[in-house]
Design a protein around this motif. Structure first.
Motif, PDB file in Angstrom:
ATOM      1  N   ILE A  17       8.660  -7.385   9.347  1.00 57.36           N
ATOM      2  CA  ILE A  17       9.360  -6.991  10.576  1.00 57.36           C
ATOM      3  C   ILE A  17      10.052  -5.644  10.388  1.00 57.36           C
ATOM      4  CG2 ILE A  17      11.105  -7.643  12.273  1.00 57.36           C
ATOM      5  CD1 ILE A  17      10.588 -10.567  11.479  1.00 57.36           C
TER       6      ILE A  17
ATOM      7  N   LEU B  67      11.057 -10.764   6.443  1.00 52.90           N
ATOM      8  CA  LEU B  67      12.195 -10.004   6.986  1.00 52.90           C
ATOM      9  C   LEU B  67      12.891  -9.298   5.822  1.00 52.90           C
ATOM     10  CD1 LEU B  67      13.921  -9.393   9.523  1.00 52.90           C
ATOM     11  CD2 LEU B  67      15.391 -11.299   8.833  1.00 52.90           C
TER      12      LEU B  67
ATOM     13  N   LEU C 255      17.847  -6.138  14.495  1.00 53.65           N
ATOM     14  CA  LEU C 255      16.870  -7.198  14.773  1.00 53.65           C
ATOM     15  C   LEU C 255      16.984  -7.670  16.224  1.00 53.65           C
ATOM     16  CD1 LEU C 255      14.736  -8.770  13.192  1.00 53.65           C
ATOM     17  CD2 LEU C 255      16.485 -10.511  12.741  1.00 53.65           C
TER      18      LEU C 255
ATOM     19  N   GLY D 115      12.773 -14.025   3.575  1.00 54.06           N
ATOM     20  CA  GLY D 115      13.821 -13.032   3.801  1.00 54.06           C
ATOM     21  C   GLY D 115      14.145 -12.356   2.475  1.00 54.06           C
TER      22      GLY D 115
ATOM     23  N   GLY E 122      17.834  -9.505   4.520  1.00 50.39           N
ATOM     24  CA  GLY E 122      16.958 -10.368   5.314  1.00 50.39           C
ATOM     25  C   GLY E 122      17.147 -11.825   4.940  1.00 50.39           C
TER      26      GLY E 122
END
Lengths: 256, 213
Positions: free
Chosen positions: B6, B50, B63, B86, B90
């Motif tokens: 992301i 992430l 985000l 993550g 993240g």
């Protein structure tokens, strides 16, 4: 536990390594990416590139070096030299640098460090402090901050400056004794320890390494959490692995 | 098959993407690596990553600014059980709350708070460098082949303090045990940077891509 870091530094000029080593099997000893791969394979804990003639015109050359290194070396990379604006920081981070080192621009505009730390996080902002010794009439030693590669005195006390940079958001300090840099006589331990004992953030010792014992001194006596050296590694005098073995034999915990 | 990283304006995505590409190549996996801010692509990806560097609130804001991303994550990760990783901040965003510069809500996927690491003499903060892992849950598929004493690269001033000890899959010692890997069901997070942790990091990423929770 956290290990002491050994950081080889490559001086880069116009995208080429200054004082490159001639390791066997290197296709191009002047290519910083090739050198970075050697250090990576030898177990360096981080890499540092110093752009020694950074200018607006050749910025793209360094970004390309960083990009190519980040594609091949999956280890932390710090880039310094001529970092003056938030856009400079952003471009280096996007190219694949993990940390940027700020020196002259921090002295010219301390708010730059604050702004960069706020935008990108303290973890990626290294403030490089170049200092020389001086003596007060009372015979007490002080350390004065120099800029422009150690050529320009600022009148700023390095210990005060270190505190201010921590307050501005620096995540790490790279300390270089300009008295020792290039002398091979070892770090200025008093300088390193005075700052390391003053600030709550990690400190890298640099300037003057001529033997592996000097690396030990920087950690054990200088209280640095990392040691940076250029020429002893460049010239193939010692490998990173030898440096680490020496630190380990002196009782300092390092990564295998 | 796609792994979606992301892109929400947080730092060094190039390193993460390159590390995933390398892990795919080295481990003979068949997966495309996409760096994307697009909620639709995240919703349809087989693996979701992430990353994150910087401050908790800034990352969260970045985000939330992506149209439909939180809803896409909620559906893909919470409802459809897609594997989620993550990294660093993240990972911290998965917590209940972040206590960095104020109090900020996280995703609440892992019960716990993100708290400042206290500095002490000889123990500066950020906790920066290579530290050795203590693996609490050796049978987790993503930790396969990663053992006690393996080193990973950390750089952080805040750490996730989990409410449920079972959510902590690995720790590092920095004056006290800090969460290094947390996980729960189909989600996993690393405080360390696998994309900067050389061979161990690439192994971890390959394990994640092979994970079918």
């Amino acid at each position: 536990m956290l290990k002491a870091r050994v950081i080889p530094c490559l001086d880069v000029k116009d995208g080429r390594v200054v004082k490159g080593i001639n390791f066997v099997n290197l296709r191009d000893a002047g290519d910083p990416v090739e050198q970075a791969r050697v250090y990576d394979a030898q177990g360096a804990d981080e890499l540092c590139f110093l752009d020694i003639n950074a200018s607006h015109e050749n910025r793209g050359v360094m970004l390309d070096v960083v990009r190519r290194t980040a594609e091949q070396c999956f280890m932390p990379l710090t880039v310094g030299g001529g970092v003056r604006t938030v856009d400079d920081v952003r471009a280096l981070l996007l190219a694949g640098a993990d940390k940027v080192s700020i020196n002259t621009a921090a002295v010219q505009n301390p708010d730059f460090v604050r702004e960069a730390a706020r935008k990108f996080g303290s973890q990626c902002i290294v403030v490089a402090i170049d200092a020389r010794r001086g003596t007060w009439p009372s015979n007490q030693t002080y350390f004065e901050v120099f800029t422009h590669g150690g050529r320009k005195a600022t009148g700023i006390d390095a210990v005060d400056w270190a505190r201010r940079m921590v307050e501005a958001g620096a995540g790490e300090l790279l300390l270089t004794s300009m008295d020792r840099d290039g002398t091979r006589q070892g770090f200025d331990i008093e300088f390193t320890r005075t700052i390391a004992d003053t600030v709550p953030i990690p400190v890298i010792a640099s300037g003057g390494v001529g033997s592996l014992d000097h690396l030990v001194d920087g950690i054990r006596d200088g209280h640095a959490t990392a040691v940076l050296a250029a020429s002893i590694f460049h010239y193939g005098e010692f490998s990173i692995a030898q440096a680490k073995a020496h630190l380990r034999s002196a009782g300092i915990a390092v990564r295998d | 098959m796609t792994v979606a990283i992301i892109d929400y304006g947080s730092g060094n995505l190039r390193s993460a993407a390159k590390a995933f590409e390398r892990a795919v190549r080295d481990h003979g996996l068949a997966e495309d690596v996409a760096v994307t801010p697009d909620a639709e692509r995240v919703a349809t990806a087989e693996h979701i990553v992430l990353p994150g560097v910087g401050a908790f609130a800034d990352c969260r804001r970045g985000l939330l600014a992506l149209d439909g991303m939180m809803a896409a994550l909620d559906e893909a990760v919470r409802l459809r059980g897609r594997p989620f990783l993550g990294i660093c901040v993240g990972m911290q965003l998965m917590a209940t709350r972040g206590l960095e510069h104020g109090e900020h809500p996280g995703f609440d996927w892992i019960a716990g708070d993100v708290r400042e690491i206290p500095a002490a003499p000889g123990r500066p903060v950020p906790h920066m460098g290579w530290n050795d892992l203590r693996v609490a849950s050796g049978d987790h598929p993503v930790l396969r082949g990663i053992e006690d004493g393996d080193h990973a690269y950390f750089v952080h001033s805040y750490a996730l303090v989990c409410e449920q000890p079972a959510d902590v899959l690995a720790t590092v010692d920095y004056g006290r045990p800090l969460a290094a890997v947390v996980g729960h069901g189909n989600i996993i997070g690393t405080q360390f940077h696998p994309e900067k942790s050389q061979a161990i990091g690439l192994k971890f990423l390959a394990n994640f891509l092979s994970w079918r929770p």
